[in-house]
Each structure stands twice: as structure tokens, then as C-alpha cells.
Design a protein around this motif. Structure first.
Motif, short mmCIF file in Angstrom:
data_model
loop_
_atom_site.label_atom_id
_atom_site.label_comp_id
_atom_site.label_asym_id
_atom_site.label_seq_id
_atom_site.Cartn_x
_atom_site.Cartn_y
_atom_site.Cartn_z
N THR A 45 0.84 -1.19 0.00
CA THR A 45 0.00 0.00 0.00
C THR A 45 0.88 1.25 0.00
O THR A 45 2.08 1.18 0.29
CB THR A 45 -0.90 0.04 1.24
OG1 THR A 45 -0.09 0.23 2.40
CG2 THR A 45 -1.67 -1.27 1.39
N ALA B 58 -6.90 -0.01 2.04
CA ALA B 58 -6.06 0.74 1.12
C ALA B 58 -5.89 -0.03 -0.18
O ALA B 58 -5.86 -1.27 -0.21
CB ALA B 58 -4.69 1.00 1.73
N HIS C 4 -7.54 -4.57 -2.87
CA HIS C 4 -7.43 -3.72 -1.70
C HIS C 4 -6.96 -4.56 -0.52
O HIS C 4 -7.28 -5.74 -0.42
CB HIS C 4 -8.79 -3.08 -1.35
CG HIS C 4 -9.21 -2.05 -2.35
ND1 HIS C 4 -9.15 -0.71 -2.10
CD2 HIS C 4 -9.68 -2.17 -3.61
CE1 HIS C 4 -9.58 -0.04 -3.16
NE2 HIS C 4 -9.91 -0.91 -4.10
N LEU D 240 -3.92 -1.57 -3.32
CA LEU D 240 -2.63 -2.25 -3.40
C LEU D 240 -1.91 -1.91 -4.70
O LEU D 240 -2.54 -1.74 -5.74
CB LEU D 240 -2.82 -3.77 -3.30
CG LEU D 240 -3.25 -4.26 -1.92
CD1 LEU D 240 -3.70 -5.72 -1.97
CD2 LEU D 240 -2.11 -4.09 -0.92
#
Lengths: 248, 248
Positions: free
Chosen positions: B179, B228, B217, B230
Motif C-alpha cells: 500500500t 487501502a 485492496h 494495493l
DNA sequence: GCAAAAGTGTTAGAGGTACACCCATGA
DNA sequence: TCATGGGTGTACCTCTAACACTTTTGC
């Protein structure tokens, strides 16, 4: 296994023979062009080819001392006084056809120097404009470089180009005292740019420690013009803000 | 005299004995702290001291190959897959009390690795947080570093700090996919900063080739929070614009 | 709902580029 | 007085820091 543990049971006579040398790419400005000192080899291998000055490191000699010694020998100066820094080491197993040689390459920068003189086994020595050495140079007289010195020279050139951005290295090309225009001509020669004199002036003077003003002024050139203020090198080792090179 | 001319009349048995070794400073993030792999020496000299992993270059081995081999041996990984680059060479005549050794130091960066295991003559091997090794570290348990490895480690640390600015090296600390926050934690750990997550996000995504988005994510953390996006490493080798480090 | 972390919007300021313009000198 | 190069002023642009605010999750 750590670096030195292998020495515990190491027989000196059986150790793989390797030699350590230094090579130096000495840059200077000659006739407004970035130039590098090369020597022509008088012995095999690569006899007749051009090479960076260099030589073996003596038993009790530090690496920078070896580089400075070779430079002093090649340039005929008693002691090399310019900028000298390590670049990188080159150790491909076959880079020298005779034996394993690991070369610690250096970059040097100095103001205008006397013409190079050949010494030792060198058949000749002279400064070459670096653009005449580039792979895309059209000149058929482009010299053949010995060993992997074309690679070293390319890396050294790139080091100088990038160090102008964030260090006061450009001042090492100038005899003191110098004008802002002298400094600008260094950038233009190394980067191949035509920097705006007005903005360059402000950037240099606005970067603390880049140059120190003197009270003197240079005489104006042959075509007249306002006399430029003279400066000396400042104390900064890093430039804040940097002299950003335009990304085309 | 050029680098290789001296070889013309060189007697291998008379040549000043010099050994060429590689040392590697392998950095990784462990527990949010920048850490470096050290091995404890099991033999003299500096027995009991900690050292960077390293060893002699084999006769027909290139320098990066030697560094990668030593790393693979030390980390127990079959093949070292992280980032590896040459740092500089260290050749002070007295840096090894037994003989002349010129060491070509390298910097390596890898994501979280398995615990180090001692191998060969090493008595121990572990990752040390670099701040525990700094000269101003208050800890009396601060390890003694062998040879000039404290100098090498300081230079390697500075290399990593500055390369985060203008290369995508930070991504080499992260397992893929990662992330933006993972990346930011690398910068914070290496620079000792607390970068603004909002501005960092924009800067990374606004720098072409730094990261490539995926469709996935990450799960949100133990305390909740929005999942978050990726990313994977991008194709850029240089960052434009750079991730400027604040000058305090 | 509340805390936490991801992500967006907005504003003020620093620094860069381009270029007009003035200054000091030689011929 | 003209050409030349040194040096200053200024408008416009890009990038950044700071921080308010919205979104999406776990508890």
C-alpha cells in the motif's frame, strides 16, 4: 562466512592472484569544451589505444593517494590540487586479458591545466573533448579506448553531470577568482545547455555557500561589456536549493 | 605510467599481496525500524565483534556476483532477489591487520526476511536497528564493529537515505503488493520523519512509474480504517519529480 | 455512533522560467 | 553612440506544505 574469516586458513602463495589499480578520469574545460585527459598506450595489450591514466596501488598507499600520485605524474604537476573523488570499482574477471585486475576508478576536476605530457610507457598524452569520444560522435578519428575505459568514462561523465546539480563542483573547474559567467560556462559545457544568465546569476547568489564575493571586478572582454564581479569558492558542500537541470 | 603498463615487467611472485573482498550492508525493515544484517565474528582478529557479511571474490567471479553469493549464504536464501548495488571501495593500508585487503562494499535492500542464521565461521547473525548502532546511541550494549565497518555502514546508510529521494528504492523494502502507507512507513523509518499521508499519496501517484496500481485492496488494520488500494513496483528507475526530503 | 486509516480539496507560499529592461565598459 | 555582456525587475507557472474535510472500514 565473513569477509576475513577465509583468511584464517589462507595460504598467500595459493591465493588467487588479483591486482588493485586506480584509474582517473580528469575533467577540465579547454576552449569552452568539457575535456578529459587520456594517455596513449605504448605497450601491449591495447598498444596504440587510448586509456585513462592510472596504475597500481602501492603496498602502503591509500586509494586516494594512489589516484593523486598517478595524476601528478601524468599532468606533470608537483601535487594535484583539484577535486578528486572515488567513482566506483570495476572488476569483471576478463577486463584485463593478462590477469585479474580490479580497478578503483576516480573522478578528478581541475581548472585549465598545462598541456599534458607523455611519461613512463605512455606514447602520448592529451586532453580530448568528451563529445568527440561519445559513441555517436561522427568523427572517424574517434580514439579506441583500452580495456573497459569507455564504460568508466561514461560513468565518470554522468557523475560530473549529476554532481553539478547538487554540489558546488562546477567551481572546481574555475581558477580563482572567477565570475558568475565563468561558472555558467561550466554548466553549459557539461550539460550542453544555454542557461539564462539572468536566472543563473540569481540562483547562484541565492544558494548559501556556493560562492563568496570579493571586492574585485574582472576586466571587460574584447568586445566590451560591463566588468563582472569576481568570486571565490564558498564553503558549502551541498547546494540548497539545487541547480536543477531541465528535463527535456 | 598507465594502469597496466606496470604489468609488462611484473613478476607475479613479487607483486605486493592484495586481496579483494566484498562486504554487504543489507537493509530491511523489521518492526518498523530500519535494520541491517550483521554477523558476529568467531575468529581473530576482532573475534566477538560484529561485522558486515562479506568474503573474498573468487577468481572468475564478477563483483556483484560475489556480493549476491555472500548474501545468499548469510541469509540462507537460495538466491538473493532484492536490490543490490555497489557502494564504494575501502582500501586504507591498515584496515586489516593481517594483510592488504581492498573491500568493495555494496548496499542491498530487501523486504522482510527470515531470521538470519549463522553460517561458516560466524558465531552469530542478526538484524540490528541502525539507530542502535549510531555513535550517539545511548545503549552500552551497542555492538563493536570490526575493521572499518562502522564507516562503511555509515556511508551505506547515507546512500539509502539519499537514494530514497530520487529513485524508487523505497519499494524494494516492500513485499508486493503493497500500500502507499507501506511505502510511507519506509520513508518515515529511513528518514526519521512523519510525512503527511495526504501529500505523500499525491506525490507517489503523481510520479510516473513509481508504482503500478492493482485492482485489489488490503484488509483494514486491527483498529479499523478504510482498506487501502494495493500497488506493485513501477518501471521507473529515477523519480521525476523527486521525493524531496525536508531540510530542517 | 465512534475511532482509525485512506483518500480528496483548498489555500498560501517558495522557487523556477521567460523576458523586458537598465548598467558599465571598449571601440 | 553602438555593441556587448553584467546584472535587476517582474509576471506567470509549477510544485509543495499545511490542514480541513470526506470516505470506508472495525468495534
Amino acid at each position: 562466512m565473513t569477509e576475513h574469516d577465509a583468511l584464517a586458513d589462507y595460504d598467500p602463495n595459493a591465493f588467487p592472484p588479483a591486482a588493485v589499480s586506480v584509474d582517473v578520469a580528469l575533467f577540465t574545460l579547454r576552449g569552452g569544451r568539457l575535456s578529459v585527459l587520456l594517455v596513449r598506450r605504448g605497450v601491449a595489450p591495447y598498444e596504440g589505444a587510448w586509456a585513462l591514466p592510472g596504475g597500481f596501488v602501492l603496498p602502503h598507499e591509500d586509494l586516494p593517494a594512489a589516484a593523486a600520485r598517478e595524476l601528478a605524474e601524468e599532468t606533470g604537476v608537483g601535487r594535484f590540487a583539484g577535486h578528486l573523488e572515488q567513482l566506483a570499482s570495476y572488476g569483471a574477471p576478463d577486463r584485463d586479458p593478462r590477469m585479474r585486475v580490479v580497478s578503483v576508478a576516480h573522478v578528478a576536476v581541475a581548472p585549465g591545466l598545462p598541456p599534458a605530457r607523455a611519461a613512463g610507457d605512455a606514447a602520448d598524452a592529451r586532453y580530448w573533448p568528451v563529445e568527440d569520444l561519445a559513441v555517436d560522435a561522427p568523427d572517424d578519428d574517434r580514439p579506441v579506448l583500452a580495456f573497459d575505459h569507455a564504460t568508466i568514462l561514461r560513468d565518470a561523465h554522468e557523475r560530473v553531470r549529476s554532481k553539478l546539480e547538487y554540489t558546488p563542483l562546477a567551481a572546481a573547474f574555475c581558477d580563482e577568482p572567477f565570475t558568475i559567467a565563468d561558472l555558467r560556462r561550466v554548466y553549459d559545457a557539461v550539460w550542453g545547455t544555454r542557461l539564462d544568465p539572468a536566472n543563473f546569476q540569481r540562483k547562484v547568489l541565492g544558494t548559501p555557500g556556493f560562492v563568496e564575493p570579493t571586492e574585485d571586478h574582472a576586466g571587460s572582454g574584447p568586445a566590451g561589456g560591463r566588468p563582472a564581479r569576481l568570486y571565490r569558492r564558498g564553503s558549502a558542500t551541498l547546494l540548497h536549493p539545487a541547480m536543477l537541470r531541465r528535463v527535456p
